[in-house]
Design a protein around this motif. Structure first.
Motif, PDB file in Angstrom:
ATOM      1  N   ALA A   1      -9.414  86.653 -60.990  1.00  0.00           N
ATOM      2  CA  ALA A   1     -10.296  85.879 -60.115  1.00  0.00           C
ATOM      3  C   ALA A   1     -11.460  85.292 -60.902  1.00  0.00           C
ATOM      4  CB  ALA A   1     -10.809  86.771 -58.984  1.00  0.00           C
ATOM      5  N   ARG A   2     -12.040  86.085 -61.779  1.00  0.00           N
ATOM      6  CA  ARG A   2     -13.156  85.589 -62.590  1.00  0.00           C
ATOM      7  C   ARG A   2     -12.707  84.422 -63.468  1.00  0.00           C
ATOM      8  NH1 ARG A   2     -13.819  89.739 -65.330  1.00  0.00           N
ATOM      9  NH2 ARG A   2     -12.794  89.031 -67.236  1.00  0.00           N
ATOM     10  N   GLU A   3     -11.536  84.540 -64.055  1.00  0.00           N
ATOM     11  CA  GLU A   3     -11.028  83.476 -64.922  1.00  0.00           C
ATOM     12  C   GLU A   3     -10.719  82.207 -64.138  1.00  0.00           C
ATOM     13  OE1 GLU A   3      -9.011  86.780 -67.920  1.00  0.00           O
ATOM     14  OE2 GLU A   3      -7.887  85.919 -66.235  1.00  0.00           O
ATOM     15  N   LEU A   4     -10.140  82.357 -62.968  1.00  0.00           N
ATOM     16  CA  LEU A   4      -9.817  81.189 -62.143  1.00  0.00           C
ATOM     17  C   LEU A   4     -11.082  80.463 -61.699  1.00  0.00           C
ATOM     18  CD1 LEU A   4      -6.972  82.686 -59.927  1.00  0.00           C
ATOM     19  CD2 LEU A   4      -6.717  81.007 -61.769  1.00  0.00           C
ATOM     20  N   LEU A   5     -12.101  81.213 -61.315  1.00  0.00           N
ATOM     21  CA  LEU A   5     -13.357  80.586 -60.899  1.00  0.00           C
ATOM     22  C   LEU A   5     -14.012  79.854 -62.067  1.00  0.00           C
ATOM     23  CD1 LEU A   5     -14.839  83.339 -58.544  1.00  0.00           C
ATOM     24  CD2 LEU A   5     -13.904  81.118 -57.863  1.00  0.00           C
ATOM     25  N   ALA A   6     -13.907  80.419 -63.254  1.00  0.00           N
ATOM     26  CA  ALA A   6     -14.486  79.762 -64.429  1.00  0.00           C
ATOM     27  C   ALA A   6     -13.775  78.442 -64.725  1.00  0.00           C
ATOM     28  CB  ALA A   6     -14.400  80.691 -65.644  1.00  0.00           C
ATOM     29  N   VAL A   7     -12.456  78.423 -64.604  1.00  0.00           N
ATOM     30  CA  VAL A   7     -11.709  77.183 -64.809  1.00  0.00           C
ATOM     31  C   VAL A   7     -12.136  76.145 -63.777  1.00  0.00           C
ATOM     32  CG1 VAL A   7      -9.432  76.109 -64.695  1.00  0.00           C
ATOM     33  CG2 VAL A   7      -9.715  78.287 -65.891  1.00  0.00           C
ATOM     34  N   LEU A   8     -12.189  76.559 -62.527  1.00  0.00           N
ATOM     35  CA  LEU A   8     -12.552  75.642 -61.443  1.00  0.00           C
ATOM     36  C   LEU A   8     -13.961  75.101 -61.638  1.00  0.00           C
ATOM     37  CD1 LEU A   8     -11.353  74.549 -58.779  1.00  0.00           C
ATOM     38  CD2 LEU A   8     -12.377  76.527 -57.633  1.00  0.00           C
TER      39      LEU A   8
ATOM     40  N   GLY B   1     -14.187  68.484 -63.742  1.00  0.00           N
ATOM     41  CA  GLY B   1     -14.946  67.345 -63.240  1.00  0.00           C
ATOM     42  C   GLY B   1     -14.100  66.491 -62.322  1.00  0.00           C
ATOM     43  N   PRO B   2     -14.710  65.519 -61.637  1.00  0.00           N
ATOM     44  CA  PRO B   2     -13.956  64.648 -60.739  1.00  0.00           C
ATOM     45  C   PRO B   2     -12.766  63.972 -61.400  1.00  0.00           C
ATOM     46  CG  PRO B   2     -16.305  64.359 -60.387  1.00  0.00           C
ATOM     47  CD  PRO B   2     -16.159  65.234 -61.598  1.00  0.00           C
ATOM     48  N   GLU B   3     -12.876  63.712 -62.695  1.00  0.00           N
ATOM     49  CA  GLU B   3     -11.762  63.089 -63.414  1.00  0.00           C
ATOM     50  C   GLU B   3     -10.560  64.023 -63.533  1.00  0.00           C
ATOM     51  OE1 GLU B   3     -14.296  65.218 -66.441  1.00  0.00           O
ATOM     52  OE2 GLU B   3     -14.642  63.967 -64.665  1.00  0.00           O
ATOM     53  N   ASP B   4     -10.774  65.316 -63.312  1.00  0.00           N
ATOM     54  CA  ASP B   4      -9.703  66.309 -63.383  1.00  0.00           C
ATOM     55  C   ASP B   4      -9.046  66.564 -62.033  1.00  0.00           C
ATOM     56  OD1 ASP B   4     -10.190  66.918 -66.161  1.00  0.00           O
ATOM     57  OD2 ASP B   4     -11.964  68.039 -65.507  1.00  0.00           O
ATOM     58  N   SER B   5      -9.580  65.976 -60.980  1.00  0.00           N
ATOM     59  CA  SER B   5      -9.099  66.274 -59.638  1.00  0.00           C
ATOM     60  C   SER B   5      -7.616  65.924 -59.494  1.00  0.00           C
ATOM     61  CB  SER B   5      -9.905  65.488 -58.598  1.00  0.00           C
ATOM     62  OG  SER B   5      -9.610  65.942 -57.290  1.00  0.00           O
ATOM     63  N   GLY B   6      -6.890  66.827 -58.851  1.00  0.00           N
ATOM     64  CA  GLY B   6      -5.459  66.641 -58.680  1.00  0.00           C
ATOM     65  C   GLY B   6      -4.629  67.264 -59.773  1.00  0.00           C
ATOM     66  N   GLY B   7      -5.273  67.995 -60.702  1.00  0.00           N
ATOM     67  CA  GLY B   7      -4.557  68.588 -61.822  1.00  0.00           C
ATOM     68  C   GLY B   7      -4.015  69.974 -61.525  1.00  0.00           C
ATOM     69  N   PHE B   8      -3.185  70.452 -62.446  1.00  0.00           N
ATOM     70  CA  PHE B   8      -2.508  71.750 -62.355  1.00  0.00           C
ATOM     71  C   PHE B   8      -2.968  72.547 -63.568  1.00  0.00           C
ATOM     72  CE2 PHE B   8       2.071  73.704 -62.317  1.00  0.00           C
ATOM     73  CZ  PHE B   8       1.577  74.884 -61.792  1.00  0.00           C
ATOM     74  N   TRP B   9      -3.655  73.663 -63.330  1.00  0.00           N
ATOM     75  CA  TRP B   9      -4.339  74.376 -64.397  1.00  0.00           C
ATOM     76  C   TRP B   9      -3.958  75.849 -64.428  1.00  0.00           C
ATOM     77  CZ3 TRP B   9      -7.238  71.082 -67.302  1.00  0.00           C
ATOM     78  CH2 TRP B   9      -7.546  69.852 -66.703  1.00  0.00           C
ATOM     79  N   SER B  10      -3.867  76.387 -65.631  1.00  0.00           N
ATOM     80  CA  SER B  10      -3.632  77.813 -65.824  1.00  0.00           C
ATOM     81  C   SER B  10      -4.952  78.565 -65.860  1.00  0.00           C
ATOM     82  CB  SER B  10      -2.878  78.045 -67.136  1.00  0.00           C
ATOM     83  OG  SER B  10      -2.690  79.427 -67.373  1.00  0.00           O
ATOM     84  N   TRP B  11      -4.881  79.855 -65.673  1.00  0.00           N
ATOM     85  CA  TRP B  11      -6.054  80.727 -65.677  1.00  0.00           C
ATOM     86  C   TRP B  11      -6.854  80.651 -66.984  1.00  0.00           C
ATOM     87  CZ3 TRP B  11      -6.292  84.359 -69.522  1.00  0.00           C
ATOM     88  CH2 TRP B  11      -5.088  84.628 -70.195  1.00  0.00           C
ATOM     89  N   ASP B  12      -6.184  80.257 -68.072  1.00  0.00           N
ATOM     90  CA  ASP B  12      -6.860  80.195 -69.372  1.00  0.00           C
ATOM     91  C   ASP B  12      -7.398  78.800 -69.676  1.00  0.00           C
ATOM     92  OD1 ASP B  12      -4.497  78.843 -69.789  1.00  0.00           O
ATOM     93  OD2 ASP B  12      -3.796  80.124 -71.436  1.00  0.00           O
ATOM     94  N   GLY B  13      -7.363  77.896 -68.697  1.00  0.00           N
ATOM     95  CA  GLY B  13      -7.896  76.557 -68.885  1.00  0.00           C
ATOM     96  C   GLY B  13      -6.881  75.544 -69.370  1.00  0.00           C
ATOM     97  N   GLN B  14      -5.654  75.975 -69.646  1.00  0.00           N
ATOM     98  CA  GLN B  14      -4.610  75.057 -70.111  1.00  0.00           C
ATOM     99  C   GLN B  14      -4.130  74.182 -68.960  1.00  0.00           C
ATOM    100  OE1 GLN B  14      -1.085  77.073 -71.383  1.00  0.00           O
ATOM    101  NE2 GLN B  14       0.016  75.203 -71.888  1.00  0.00           N
TER     102      GLN B  14
END
Length: 232
Positions: free
Chosen positions: A204-211, A215-228
């Motif tokens: 949960a901590r990692e997911l919140l950090a990624v989120l 930025g708005p330019e990233d909206s609609g993306g698919f992200w892993s817990w490690d930021g990938q």
């Protein structure tokens, strides 16, 4: 969540699950967060993805409390009374396929439709749905798990499409599909054993950090817990 306004307000759907509960716990511990509201089958108002009308009713009940700044949909089903992950095409059953889409795709889609209008329009807002790496079409190298893969891939498409629309009305909003990785939870334990991965609190901590870092330019993306960033 440093990127959200001071006194931001959060909604967590599916907090009865391991990851959803850990996300709510982290948010309640954040001194910058003014309110955390969790919704599930046993809350008031209640929300049940097997009862679609409950989604609209819950959103309507929370309408007077808007604006909200963070919406997390932390629900998911891998197995249940309808069955479990299929290893072969021959294992496909209509009932389990329908149940997977009801919980993993249709319910979250309705939640996006009814709850995103409650988000702040003139401030930054964040929306996250819990997806899964196995929902990536481009990353599918092993096959199997038809219903779960297909329903999460469909969820990703709903999220991507919603992000395009939301950019027109909420230009500071960021919508993201998040892969939590391997987590100790009831969802995964039957397939990997009781201790299979990271504690839900760490995930949960990692997911919140990624989120928080998108930025708005990233909206609609698919992200892993490690930021990938993950492929569709």
């Amino acid at each position: 969540m440093q990127s959200l306004p001071e006194g931001y307000r959060a909604l967590v759907l599916g907090a009865a699950g391991a990851i959803g509960g850990a996300l709510a716990e982290h948010l309640r511990a954040d001194p910058r967060c003014a309110a955390v509201r969790t919704l599930g089958r046993d809350t008031d108002p209640g929300i049940d993805f097997t009862a679609p009308d409950s989604v609209a009713e819950a959103a309507q009940a929370l309408h007077p409390q808007q604006p909200w700044h963070l919406l997390i949909i932390a629900t998911g089903m891998l197995q249940g009374p309808s069955g479990g992950p299929e290893k072969r095409l021959a294992d496909l059953r209509a009932g389990h396929l329908a149940a997977s889409f009801a919980i993993n795709t249709i319910g979250p889609a309705l939640a996006l439709a009814h709850f995103t209008p409650l988000l702040a329009r003139r401030e930054r807002s964040l929306v996250a749905v819990l997806s899964a790496k196995v929902g990536s079409i481009g990353d599918n190298r092993l096959g199997g798990w038809y219903s779960y893969r297909a329903s999460k891939a469909a969820l990703n498409m709903v999220l991507k499409t919603a992000a395009i629309e939301m950019a027109r009305t909420h230009p500071q909003a960021v919508l993201a599909a998040l892969h939590p990785g391997t987590v100790d939870s009831a969802l995964s334990a039957p397939f990997r054993g009781a201790q299979i991965g990271r504690p839900a609190r760490d995930a949960a901590r990692e997911l919140l950090a990624v989120l928080d870092g998108l930025g708005p330019e990233d909206s609609g993306g698919f992200w892993s817990w490690d930021g990938q960033r993950l492929p569709w």
